[in-house]
Structure formats: C-alpha cells, structure tokens
Write a protein that holds these residues in place. Structure first.
Motif, short mmCIF file in Angstrom:
data_model
loop_
_atom_site.label_atom_id
_atom_site.label_comp_id
_atom_site.label_asym_id
_atom_site.label_seq_id
_atom_site.Cartn_x
_atom_site.Cartn_y
_atom_site.Cartn_z
N TRP A 79 6.21 -70.28 -8.69
CA TRP A 79 5.57 -69.87 -7.44
C TRP A 79 6.29 -70.44 -6.23
O TRP A 79 6.35 -69.79 -5.19
CB TRP A 79 4.09 -70.29 -7.43
CG TRP A 79 3.28 -69.50 -8.41
CD1 TRP A 79 2.75 -69.95 -9.58
CD2 TRP A 79 2.95 -68.11 -8.31
NE1 TRP A 79 2.10 -68.92 -10.23
CE2 TRP A 79 2.21 -67.79 -9.47
CE3 TRP A 79 3.21 -67.11 -7.38
CZ2 TRP A 79 1.73 -66.50 -9.70
CZ3 TRP A 79 2.74 -65.83 -7.60
CH2 TRP A 79 2.00 -65.54 -8.76
N THR A 80 6.87 -71.61 -6.37
CA THR A 80 7.67 -72.16 -5.28
C THR A 80 8.90 -71.30 -5.03
O THR A 80 9.24 -71.00 -3.88
CB THR A 80 8.10 -73.59 -5.62
OG1 THR A 80 6.95 -74.39 -5.87
CG2 THR A 80 8.91 -74.20 -4.48
N VAL B 75 7.92 -67.96 -3.33
CA VAL B 75 7.71 -68.12 -1.89
C VAL B 75 9.05 -68.29 -1.18
O VAL B 75 9.29 -67.72 -0.12
CB VAL B 75 6.78 -69.32 -1.61
CG1 VAL B 75 6.71 -69.60 -0.11
CG2 VAL B 75 5.39 -69.05 -2.16
N TRP B 76 9.92 -69.08 -1.77
CA TRP B 76 11.26 -69.31 -1.22
C TRP B 76 12.03 -68.00 -1.06
O TRP B 76 12.58 -67.71 0.01
CB TRP B 76 11.99 -70.27 -2.15
CG TRP B 76 13.46 -70.44 -1.93
CD1 TRP B 76 14.07 -71.17 -0.95
CD2 TRP B 76 14.50 -69.89 -2.74
NE1 TRP B 76 15.43 -71.11 -1.09
CE2 TRP B 76 15.73 -70.33 -2.18
CE3 TRP B 76 14.53 -69.08 -3.87
CZ2 TRP B 76 16.96 -69.98 -2.73
CZ3 TRP B 76 15.75 -68.73 -4.42
CH2 TRP B 76 16.96 -69.19 -3.85
N THR C 48 10.80 -64.95 -0.94
CA THR C 48 10.09 -64.11 0.02
C THR C 48 10.40 -64.52 1.45
O THR C 48 10.65 -63.67 2.32
CB THR C 48 8.58 -64.16 -0.22
OG1 THR C 48 8.29 -63.76 -1.56
CG2 THR C 48 7.84 -63.26 0.75
N LEU C 49 10.43 -65.82 1.69
CA LEU C 49 10.75 -66.32 3.03
C LEU C 49 12.17 -65.92 3.42
O LEU C 49 12.42 -65.51 4.57
CB LEU C 49 10.59 -67.84 3.09
CG LEU C 49 9.16 -68.37 3.08
CD1 LEU C 49 9.17 -69.89 2.93
CD2 LEU C 49 8.44 -67.98 4.37
N LEU D 173 8.71 -74.89 2.84
CA LEU D 173 8.40 -75.23 1.44
C LEU D 173 7.97 -76.69 1.32
O LEU D 173 7.05 -77.01 0.55
CB LEU D 173 9.62 -74.97 0.55
CG LEU D 173 9.97 -73.50 0.30
CD1 LEU D 173 11.24 -73.41 -0.52
CD2 LEU D 173 8.83 -72.78 -0.41
#
Length: 205
Positions: free
Chosen positions: A66-67, A70-71, A73-74, A191
C-alpha cells in the motif's frame, strides 16, 4: 491506443519528421492529456509499482504494497502537473531569450506539445522499471534522448533562432530537472508524514 503507439514510434524513431507534423497539428490541452500524457505517465507509474512491490531489488526488502501504491499514484499525479509546469517554462523563456518569433503568438499549446512529446523517452524508460535493476541505465538513456528531442522541437515549434537553441534547451533541461527533483522530495515527504517512512528515492525513483 494504435494512434498512441504510432506517435511514440514517430517521435522516437523519426523525430524531425514527427516535430514537423506536431507543429501544425491541431489539438487541445485536454486531448493531449487524455490521449497521450496520462496513458504514458500511467503506464510508467504502473511499471514502478510492479517493479518495486512485486519484483523488487535482490538485496533490498520490499516496502509494504500500500505504501508503494500510494507512492506510484503520487508520482503519476505530480507527473501530470509537471508537464504543464515545464510547458510554462518553455513558453516563458522564449521572449526572455530575445526570440522575436516567440512573441505575440498563442504559444502555450506549442510549449505543451514540446513538454509532452520530449518527455516520451523517459516514460518509455519508466516501463523498464518493472525490472528495478535496469532503472539507472534506462533513466540515463531516456534523459539524454529527451534532451535531444527538446533540441529538435524548440526551434520547430517555438521558432527560436539557431543561436538561441543551446541556451534554450539547457535552461529547459535544468528547469525540468529541478521540477522532477522537487517531485521526488515532495513524494517522499508525503509518504514520511502518512506512513512514518518513505520509499527511498535513491533506490526506487
């Protein structure tokens, strides 16, 4: 998708002819983003996700999925914003460098074309991040070829005189490097605040 692949092939394999066609090609900001920028940036982000979360490095522990999601996606979101920022820089530099051909014309669309299409080799290089150990070579080669595309595209679309091409290209490359360096800092800062640690930019970006 066929049009996307064809344009990628043209700008990579026949850049001079591609820039000549792009120069007179009617388009809009929305069309360029939907049909070209977002798909390539998205594929690059997906390759980052798979490379870091699934394949990983031989001697580095993989971060939580999940990290990494998100990384990636950012990076995708900031990539979309960065293209327009670089387009603004290209547009802004023209008259400041004493290029009369760049003045008095609606040039932001042309500048956006340059920012988008010159970025193509780096997006293609991003696909190789699905194998993380190839990332350094891929980014170096992609970066060099992107600079070459800028060199060809700036005089074609922005009508910059030949003697201004080196400094125009150099300043654009410096600005782009600064923008993407800032993205790396922002992504890892977000993050760190959200998860208490960051995906190491030296290893994964």
């Amino acid at each position: 998708m066929a049009d996307l692949v064809q344009r990628v092939k043209e700008i990579v394999l026949r850049p001079r002819a591609a820039w000549a066609a792009i120069n007179t090609e009617p388009t809009t900001t929305a069309a360029l983003y939907v049909q070209y920028i977002a798909p390539l940036a998205g594929l690059s982000a997906l390759a980052r996700l798979i490379g870091v979360a699934v394949v990983g490095f031989p001697v580095i522990a993989r971060p939580p999925f999940w990290t990494v999601l998100v990384w990636a996606t950012l990076y995708f979101v900031f990539e979309l914003l960065a293209v327009d920022v670089i387009a603004f820089v290209i547009d802004w530099l023209g008259p400041r460098l004493g290029c009369p051909e760049c003045e008095g014309q609606p040039r932001h669309m042309q500048a956006l074309k340059i920012a988008a299409y010159a970025r193509t080799p780096l997006w293609i290089a991003g696909l190789l991040m699905i194998i993380p150990t190839l990332q350094v070579v891929a980014l170096v080669v992609g970066g060099i070829y992107s600079a070459y595309l800028l060199w060809l595209g700036i005089p074609e679309l922005m009508r910059a005189p030949k003697h201004r091409i080196p400094v125009y290209t150099f300043l654009t490359v410096v600005a782009a490097a600064g923008v993407y360096g800032l993205i790396r800092i922002l992504v890892n800062a977000i993050l760190a605040m959200a998860f208490g640690f960051a995906v190491d930019a030296r290893d994964y970006s």
